[in-house]
Design a protein around this motif. Structure first.
Motif, mmCIF file in Angstrom:
data_model
loop_
_atom_site.group_PDB
_atom_site.id
_atom_site.type_symbol
_atom_site.label_atom_id
_atom_site.label_comp_id
_atom_site.label_asym_id
_atom_site.label_seq_id
_atom_site.Cartn_x
_atom_site.Cartn_y
_atom_site.Cartn_z
ATOM 1 N N ALA A 96 0.837 -1.208 0.000
ATOM 2 C CA ALA A 96 0.000 0.000 0.000
ATOM 3 C C ALA A 96 0.866 1.250 0.000
ATOM 4 O O ALA A 96 0.566 2.231 -0.713
ATOM 5 C CB ALA A 96 -0.929 -0.011 1.215
ATOM 6 N N ASP A 97 1.936 1.256 0.769
ATOM 7 C CA ASP A 97 2.838 2.419 0.807
ATOM 8 C C ASP A 97 3.523 2.618 -0.541
ATOM 9 O O ASP A 97 3.689 3.763 -0.993
ATOM 10 C CB ASP A 97 3.878 2.255 1.918
ATOM 11 C CG ASP A 97 3.276 2.380 3.305
ATOM 12 O OD1 ASP A 97 2.129 2.882 3.426
ATOM 13 O OD2 ASP A 97 3.953 1.964 4.281
ATOM 14 N N ASN A 98 3.942 1.540 -1.191
ATOM 15 C CA ASN A 98 4.562 1.651 -2.519
ATOM 16 C C ASN A 98 3.571 2.207 -3.538
ATOM 17 O O ASN A 98 3.932 3.027 -4.396
ATOM 18 C CB ASN A 98 5.100 0.298 -2.983
ATOM 19 C CG ASN A 98 6.387 -0.075 -2.275
ATOM 20 O OD1 ASN A 98 7.102 0.783 -1.769
ATOM 21 N ND2 ASN A 98 6.680 -1.367 -2.234
ATOM 22 N N LYS A 99 2.320 1.793 -3.457
ATOM 23 C CA LYS A 99 1.284 2.294 -4.372
ATOM 24 C C LYS A 99 1.069 3.789 -4.141
ATOM 25 O O LYS A 99 0.994 4.564 -5.090
ATOM 26 C CB LYS A 99 -0.017 1.526 -4.161
ATOM 27 C CG LYS A 99 -1.132 1.965 -5.062
ATOM 28 C CD LYS A 99 -2.408 1.194 -4.801
ATOM 29 C CE LYS A 99 -3.536 1.764 -5.656
ATOM 30 N NZ LYS A 99 -4.825 1.189 -5.302
ATOM 31 N N ASP A 100 0.984 4.179 -2.856
ATOM 32 C CA ASP A 100 0.804 5.604 -2.541
ATOM 33 C C ASP A 100 1.984 6.422 -3.043
ATOM 34 O O ASP A 100 1.804 7.527 -3.591
ATOM 35 C CB ASP A 100 0.654 5.818 -1.022
ATOM 36 C CG ASP A 100 -0.670 5.296 -0.489
ATOM 37 O OD1 ASP A 100 -1.596 5.077 -1.291
ATOM 38 O OD2 ASP A 100 -0.766 5.121 0.749
ATOM 39 N N MET A 101 3.201 5.905 -2.870
ATOM 40 C CA MET A 101 4.391 6.619 -3.320
ATOM 41 C C MET A 101 4.374 6.774 -4.842
ATOM 42 O O MET A 101 4.696 7.847 -5.379
ATOM 43 C CB MET A 101 5.659 5.883 -2.871
ATOM 44 C CG MET A 101 6.938 6.642 -3.193
ATOM 45 S SD MET A 101 8.413 5.909 -2.499
ATOM 46 C CE MET A 101 8.545 4.419 -3.478
ATOM 47 N N SER A 102 3.970 5.725 -5.560
ATOM 48 C CA SER A 102 3.893 5.805 -7.030
ATOM 49 C C SER A 102 2.879 6.848 -7.456
ATOM 50 O O SER A 102 3.120 7.635 -8.395
ATOM 51 C CB SER A 102 3.520 4.444 -7.609
ATOM 52 O OG SER A 102 4.529 3.510 -7.342
ATOM 53 N N GLU A 103 1.754 6.881 -6.790
ATOM 54 C CA GLU A 103 0.721 7.870 -7.120
ATOM 55 C C GLU A 103 1.213 9.288 -6.836
ATOM 56 O O GLU A 103 0.967 10.212 -7.619
ATOM 57 C CB GLU A 103 -0.562 7.585 -6.341
ATOM 58 C CG GLU A 103 -1.271 6.327 -6.785
ATOM 59 C CD GLU A 103 -2.443 5.948 -5.880
ATOM 60 O OE1 GLU A 103 -2.674 6.635 -4.858
ATOM 61 O OE2 GLU A 103 -3.120 4.950 -6.197
#
Length: 114
Positions: A96-103
């Motif tokens: 979830a943190d990686n997805k947020d960072m990508s966004e």
């Protein structure tokens, strides 16, 4: 003789309570033998099988050991389950943190282009 038995019990890694039981049993048998010798009773005429007591002590020790083994296996299973749950939680949080960072990176890149 008692010292030799103590050495064997220590080497076998028996718990202290079991060592005490076995030592008390051996000492009681030794005292009974000494009483017979003092009274002058012939050894062959007064012999009685004492193996029943030994078997009972060993069976009690076996039951106790099996109970402890069962408890330890249950604790190990619970610890493994808790570890797997924690691992899954951390992996989900990382994803979830990686997805947020990508966004956020995509939003920042779009803002810089505009």
């Amino acid at each position: 003789m008692i010292q030799a038995i103590n050495t064997v019990l220590d080497a076998a890694a028996f718990p202290g309570s079991d060592q005490k039981k076995l030592m008390a049993f051996v000492q009681s048998q030794q005292a009974a033998d000494e009483d017979d010798a003092v009274l002058g009773a012939p050894a062959a005429a007064t012999y009685k099988s004492q193996s029943g007591n030994i078997v009972e002590v060993l069976e009690d020790m076996k039951e106790k050991a099996e109970g402890q083994l069962g408890d330890l296996r249950k604790a190990e299973t619970n610890a493994k389950h808790n570890f797997e749950m924690l691992k899954q939680n951390l992996e989900d949080q990382l994803a979830a943190d990686n997805k947020d960072m990508s966004e956020e990176k995509a939003a920042k890149a779009a803002a810089e282009e505009a």
